[in-house]
Design an enzyme around this catalytic site. Sequence first.
Site, PDB file in Angstrom:
ATOM      1  N   THR A 220      -9.005  -0.176  15.607  1.00 48.07           N
ATOM      2  CA  THR A 220      -9.051  -1.485  16.615  1.00 48.07           C
ATOM      3  C   THR A 220      -9.310  -0.283  18.032  1.00 48.07           C
ATOM      4  O   THR A 220      -9.126   0.598  18.173  1.00 48.07           O
ATOM      5  CB  THR A 220      -7.939  -1.813  16.889  1.00 48.07           C
ATOM      6  N   ASP A 221      -9.995  -1.254  19.147  1.00 47.48           N
ATOM      7  CA  ASP A 221     -10.269  -0.489  20.202  1.00 47.48           C
ATOM      8  C   ASP A 221      -9.032  -0.205  21.015  1.00 47.48           C
ATOM      9  O   ASP A 221      -9.112   0.636  21.981  1.00 47.48           O
ATOM     10  CB  ASP A 221     -11.200  -1.204  21.124  1.00 47.48           C
ATOM     11  N   GLU A 222      -8.046  -0.685  20.570  1.00 47.68           N
ATOM     12  CA  GLU A 222      -6.661  -0.443  21.312  1.00 47.68           C
ATOM     13  C   GLU A 222      -6.202   0.944  21.270  1.00 47.68           C
ATOM     14  O   GLU A 222      -5.333   1.194  22.038  1.00 47.68           O
ATOM     15  CB  GLU A 222      -5.426  -1.376  20.887  1.00 47.68           C
TER      16      GLU A 222
ATOM     17  N   LYS B  60      -1.539 -14.920  17.655  1.00 48.39           N
ATOM     18  CA  LYS B  60      -2.669 -14.281  18.556  1.00 48.39           C
ATOM     19  C   LYS B  60      -3.078 -15.276  19.607  1.00 48.39           C
ATOM     20  O   LYS B  60      -2.921 -16.464  19.336  1.00 48.39           O
ATOM     21  CB  LYS B  60      -3.911 -13.713  17.803  1.00 48.39           C
TER      22      LYS B  60
ATOM     23  N   LYS C 133      -1.756   2.747  14.845  1.00 42.73           N
ATOM     24  CA  LYS C 133      -3.267   2.551  14.316  1.00 42.73           C
ATOM     25  C   LYS C 133      -4.096   4.023  14.720  1.00 42.73           C
ATOM     26  O   LYS C 133      -4.827   4.523  13.963  1.00 42.73           O
ATOM     27  CB  LYS C 133      -3.976   1.511  15.021  1.00 42.73           C
TER      28      LYS C 133
ATOM     29  N   TYR D 244       2.232  -0.721  18.129  1.00 41.08           N
ATOM     30  CA  TYR D 244       1.088  -1.174  17.200  1.00 41.08           C
ATOM     31  C   TYR D 244      -0.062  -0.190  17.380  1.00 41.08           C
ATOM     32  O   TYR D 244      -0.574   0.359  16.732  1.00 41.08           O
ATOM     33  CB  TYR D 244       0.494  -2.588  17.768  1.00 41.08           C
TER      34      TYR D 244
ATOM     35  N   ARG E  35      -9.912  -9.138  27.613  1.00 42.27           N
ATOM     36  CA  ARG E  35     -10.244  -8.698  26.215  1.00 42.27           C
ATOM     37  C   ARG E  35     -11.880  -8.998  25.958  1.00 42.27           C
ATOM     38  O   ARG E  35     -12.264  -9.800  26.503  1.00 42.27           O
ATOM     39  CB  ARG E  35      -9.326  -9.657  25.288  1.00 42.27           C
TER      40      ARG E  35
ATOM     41  N   ARG F 172       3.997  -9.158  29.006  1.00 42.93           N
ATOM     42  CA  ARG F 172       4.158  -8.311  28.115  1.00 42.93           C
ATOM     43  C   ARG F 172       4.678  -6.858  28.447  1.00 42.93           C
ATOM     44  O   ARG F 172       3.856  -6.355  29.440  1.00 42.93           O
ATOM     45  CB  ARG F 172       2.993  -8.174  27.178  1.00 42.93           C
TER      46      ARG F 172
ATOM     47  N   ILE G 295       0.678  -1.383  -0.107  1.00 45.32           N
ATOM     48  CA  ILE G 295       0.089  -0.005  -0.059  1.00 45.32           C
ATOM     49  C   ILE G 295       0.897   1.323   0.058  1.00 45.32           C
ATOM     50  O   ILE G 295       0.399   2.508  -0.209  1.00 45.32           O
ATOM     51  CB  ILE G 295      -0.974   0.063   1.207  1.00 45.32           C
TER      52      ILE G 295
ATOM     53  N   ALA H  32      -2.058  -3.961   7.476  1.00 51.11           N
ATOM     54  CA  ALA H  32      -1.654  -3.628   8.566  1.00 51.11           C
ATOM     55  C   ALA H  32      -0.628  -4.619   8.943  1.00 51.11           C
ATOM     56  O   ALA H  32      -0.741  -5.748   8.949  1.00 51.11           O
ATOM     57  CB  ALA H  32      -2.468  -3.176   9.784  1.00 51.11           C
TER      58      ALA H  32
HETATM   59  P1  NAD Z   1      -3.390  -9.890   9.750  1.00 58.43           P
HETATM   60  O1  NAD Z   1      -1.897  -9.764  10.105  1.00 58.43           O
HETATM   61  O2  NAD Z   1      -3.966 -11.222   9.965  1.00 58.43           O
HETATM   62  O3  NAD Z   1      -3.247  -9.337   8.388  1.00 58.43           O
HETATM   63  C1  NAD Z   1      -2.582  -8.344   7.786  1.00 58.43           C
HETATM   64  C2  NAD Z   1      -2.707  -8.421   6.199  1.00 58.43           C
HETATM   65  O4  NAD Z   1      -1.875  -7.156   5.750  1.00 58.43           O
HETATM   66  C3  NAD Z   1      -1.700  -9.534   5.827  1.00 58.43           C
HETATM   67  O5  NAD Z   1      -2.434 -10.316   4.535  1.00 58.43           O
HETATM   68  C4  NAD Z   1      -0.674  -8.693   5.147  1.00 58.43           C
HETATM   69  O6  NAD Z   1       0.239  -9.583   4.178  1.00 58.43           O
HETATM   70  C5  NAD Z   1      -1.120  -7.522   4.807  1.00 58.43           C
HETATM   71  N1  NAD Z   1      -0.166  -6.323   4.715  1.00 58.43           N
HETATM   72  C6  NAD Z   1       0.828  -6.121   5.688  1.00 58.43           C
HETATM   73  N2  NAD Z   1       1.290  -4.954   5.131  1.00 58.43           N
HETATM   74  C7  NAD Z   1       1.054  -4.629   3.884  1.00 58.43           C
HETATM   75  C8  NAD Z   1       1.214  -3.468   3.111  1.00 58.43           C
HETATM   76  N3  NAD Z   1       2.325  -2.830   3.278  1.00 58.43           N
HETATM   77  N4  NAD Z   1       0.719  -3.442   2.051  1.00 58.43           N
HETATM   78  C9  NAD Z   1      -0.179  -4.443   1.607  1.00 58.43           C
HETATM   79  N5  NAD Z   1      -0.514  -5.443   2.313  1.00 58.43           N
HETATM   80  C10 NAD Z   1       0.021  -5.580   3.750  1.00 58.43           C
HETATM   81  O7  NAD Z   1      -4.412  -8.771  10.365  1.00 58.43           O
HETATM   82  P2  NAD Z   1      -5.844  -8.799  10.858  1.00 58.43           P
HETATM   83  O8  NAD Z   1      -5.958  -9.426  12.141  1.00 58.43           O
HETATM   84  O9  NAD Z   1      -6.559  -9.548   9.831  1.00 58.43           O
HETATM   85  O10 NAD Z   1      -6.256  -7.376  10.976  1.00 58.43           O
HETATM   86  C11 NAD Z   1      -6.797  -6.691   9.719  1.00 58.43           C
HETATM   87  C12 NAD Z   1      -7.024  -5.377  10.244  1.00 58.43           C
HETATM   88  O11 NAD Z   1      -7.967  -5.150  11.261  1.00 58.43           O
HETATM   89  C13 NAD Z   1      -5.690  -4.519  10.972  1.00 58.43           C
HETATM   90  O12 NAD Z   1      -5.777  -3.256  10.390  1.00 58.43           O
HETATM   91  C14 NAD Z   1      -5.918  -4.489  12.427  1.00 58.43           C
HETATM   92  O13 NAD Z   1      -5.259  -3.621  12.896  1.00 58.43           O
HETATM   93  C15 NAD Z   1      -7.337  -4.530  12.512  1.00 58.43           C
HETATM   94  N6  NAD Z   1      -8.100  -5.097  13.710  1.00 58.43           N
HETATM   95  C16 NAD Z   1      -7.526  -6.488  13.952  1.00 58.43           C
HETATM   96  C17 NAD Z   1      -8.264  -7.122  15.111  1.00 58.43           C
HETATM   97  C18 NAD Z   1      -7.838  -8.351  15.545  1.00 58.43           C
HETATM   98  O14 NAD Z   1      -8.448  -8.680  16.572  1.00 58.43           O
HETATM   99  N7  NAD Z   1      -7.055  -9.185  14.786  1.00 58.43           N
HETATM  100  C19 NAD Z   1      -9.242  -6.052  15.886  1.00 58.43           C
HETATM  101  C20 NAD Z   1      -9.592  -4.851  15.458  1.00 58.43           C
HETATM  102  C21 NAD Z   1      -8.786  -4.315  14.351  1.00 58.43           C
HETATM  103  P1  TYD Z   2      -3.188 -10.709  21.346  1.00 56.89           P
HETATM  104  O1  TYD Z   2      -3.997 -12.073  20.783  1.00 56.89           O
HETATM  105  O2  TYD Z   2      -1.841 -10.783  20.995  1.00 56.89           O
HETATM  106  O3  TYD Z   2      -4.260  -9.421  21.178  1.00 56.89           O
HETATM  107  P2  TYD Z   2      -3.964  -8.064  21.565  1.00 56.89           P
HETATM  108  O4  TYD Z   2      -2.706  -7.900  22.535  1.00 56.89           O
HETATM  109  O5  TYD Z   2      -3.986  -7.294  20.342  1.00 56.89           O
HETATM  110  O6  TYD Z   2      -5.201  -7.767  22.568  1.00 56.89           O
HETATM  111  O7  TYD Z   2      -3.326 -11.031  22.970  1.00 56.89           O
HETATM  112  C1  TYD Z   2      -4.494 -11.293  23.623  1.00 56.89           C
HETATM  113  C2  TYD Z   2      -4.243 -11.161  25.077  1.00 56.89           C
HETATM  114  O8  TYD Z   2      -3.571 -12.439  25.112  1.00 56.89           O
HETATM  115  C3  TYD Z   2      -3.567 -10.070  25.437  1.00 56.89           C
HETATM  116  O9  TYD Z   2      -3.731  -9.540  26.835  1.00 56.89           O
HETATM  117  C4  TYD Z   2      -2.387 -11.022  25.958  1.00 56.89           C
HETATM  118  C5  TYD Z   2      -2.369 -12.180  26.116  1.00 56.89           C
HETATM  119  N1  TYD Z   2      -1.493 -13.360  25.355  1.00 56.89           N
HETATM  120  C6  TYD Z   2      -0.914 -14.292  26.337  1.00 56.89           C
HETATM  121  O10 TYD Z   2      -1.053 -14.136  27.667  1.00 56.89           O
HETATM  122  N2  TYD Z   2       0.142 -15.114  25.739  1.00 56.89           N
HETATM  123  C7  TYD Z   2       0.507 -15.170  24.469  1.00 56.89           C
HETATM  124  O11 TYD Z   2       1.239 -15.910  23.846  1.00 56.89           O
HETATM  125  C8  TYD Z   2      -0.305 -14.163  23.606  1.00 56.89           C
HETATM  126  C9  TYD Z   2       0.164 -14.167  22.198  1.00 56.89           C
HETATM  127  C10 TYD Z   2      -1.122 -13.209  24.110  1.00 56.89           C
END
Ligand code: NAD
Ligand code: TYD
Length: 337
Positions: free
Chosen positions: A126-128, A190, A155, A151, A215, A274, A61, A84
């Site tokens: 994200t809510d973060e 995750k 965002k 991170y 969470r 962490r 991007i 992202a």
């Molecule tokens: P993910 O890490 O699984 O996927 C991210 C994707 O983005 C990957 O396919 C990666 O190849 C692509 N990418 C990374 N850098 C890029 C770049 N420079 N150009 C093009 N593509 C690129 O992430 P996810 O969990 O699917 O999250 C997607 C979005 O949702 C993110 O913006 C994240 O911040 C947001 N989000 C995630 C969560 C969650 O719980 N996972 C919650 C709220 C918001």
């Molecule tokens: P994560 O899935 O990394 O999401 P986020 O930090 O973005 O909320 O983590 C979810 C919760 O789980 C967070 O409080 C950190 C905890 N966690 C562990 O305790 N052990 C682990 O190995 C991981 C990856 C996360």
Amino acid sequence: MKNILVTGGAGFIGSNYINFMLSNRDEYFIVNLDKLTYAGNLENLKPSEDNKNYQFINGDIVNSELLDFIFQKYKIKYVINFAAESHVDRSILGSQIFYQTNVIGTNVLLETARKYDVEKFLQVSTDEVYGSLGKEGLFTESTPLSPNSPYSSSKAAADMMVLAFHHTFGMPVVVTRCSNNYGPLQFPEKLIPLMIINSLNNKKLPVYGDGLNVRDWIYVIDHNKAIDLVLEKGTPGNVYNIGASNEMPNIEIVKLILQHLKKPEELIQHVIDRPGHDRRYAIDSSKIKKELGWLPEYSFEEAIIQTIDWYAKNKSWWERIITGEYQKYYQTQYKNF
Ligand code: NAD
Ligand code: TYD
């Protein structure tokens, strides 16, 4: 036809979005631009790859020439920016790529979208960005941004930029801020997929600190339906929180996974916390419910079991992932754990 550029569509949430929408919306033509980082996986898109309304492009991007080409060739009118770097622990190990993709990348995408007069630009956030809560209270859209990790700070910067483009240029942007997602196709760095896969492999489960961080969990399809609704009906310049009111301490989720897989709790190992670990996230999603009529449809109790069973049944999907780069990351993050 509705020509939509989805970025990051080979990741967890984006691939679920594309697969779901292409099987439910005949009027969508989706171009998926993804750089295929460690988190991007084209296998996730198997159900969509032969769909005539789908085009994959491997690219970044931050590449404005490529974006120009895509917007012109595919007459893009809608953008959903999922792309992202998304993992907090990785942002602690090295933050630069987080600002490169999440901030600079969003800026290049936004500028291109402005040049081509898009009808809607949806920033997936994200809510973060709100920081951490104490025992009480919920994040609302007017909670001040107070991100704590590299991170979440990247965002938050992107959110502010996107909203500033509405204020300054009148761009039709919307921002969604969702809580923690779970479901099939999530990269096993995750919490939930990592704990499921380690349990299946009889490996130790690394719980950070006391395991009482909270969470607020939502099933990925509920998130994606909300995104789709905000894309269609969200008021430009607005932020929409998305959450399913399902707060859980980490340790409870880990125990639930072990119980379902009939594995012993002795697999749990508390490890060093962490750095800067946010204590509690909990989201108030009454705005999207009231204004757009969105409601989560999946109960946590059922969807978490389906999710655990999905990983148990789809070993080949994650066995291909937990080699190479993943092993290196795992070693660095969890040492000789
Ligand atoms: P993910 O890490 O699984 O996927 C991210 C994707 O983005 C990957 O396919 C990666 O190849 C692509 N990418 C990374 N850098 C890029 C770049 N420079 N150009 C093009 N593509 C690129 O992430 P996810 O969990 O699917 O999250 C997607 C979005 O949702 C993110 O913006 C994240 O911040 C947001 N989000 C995630 C969560 C969650 O719980 N996972 C919650 C709220 C918001
Ligand atoms: P994560 O899935 O990394 O999401 P986020 O930090 O973005 O909320 O983590 C979810 C919760 O789980 C967070 O409080 C950190 C905890 N966690 C562990 O305790 N052990 C682990 O190995 C991981 C990856 C996360």
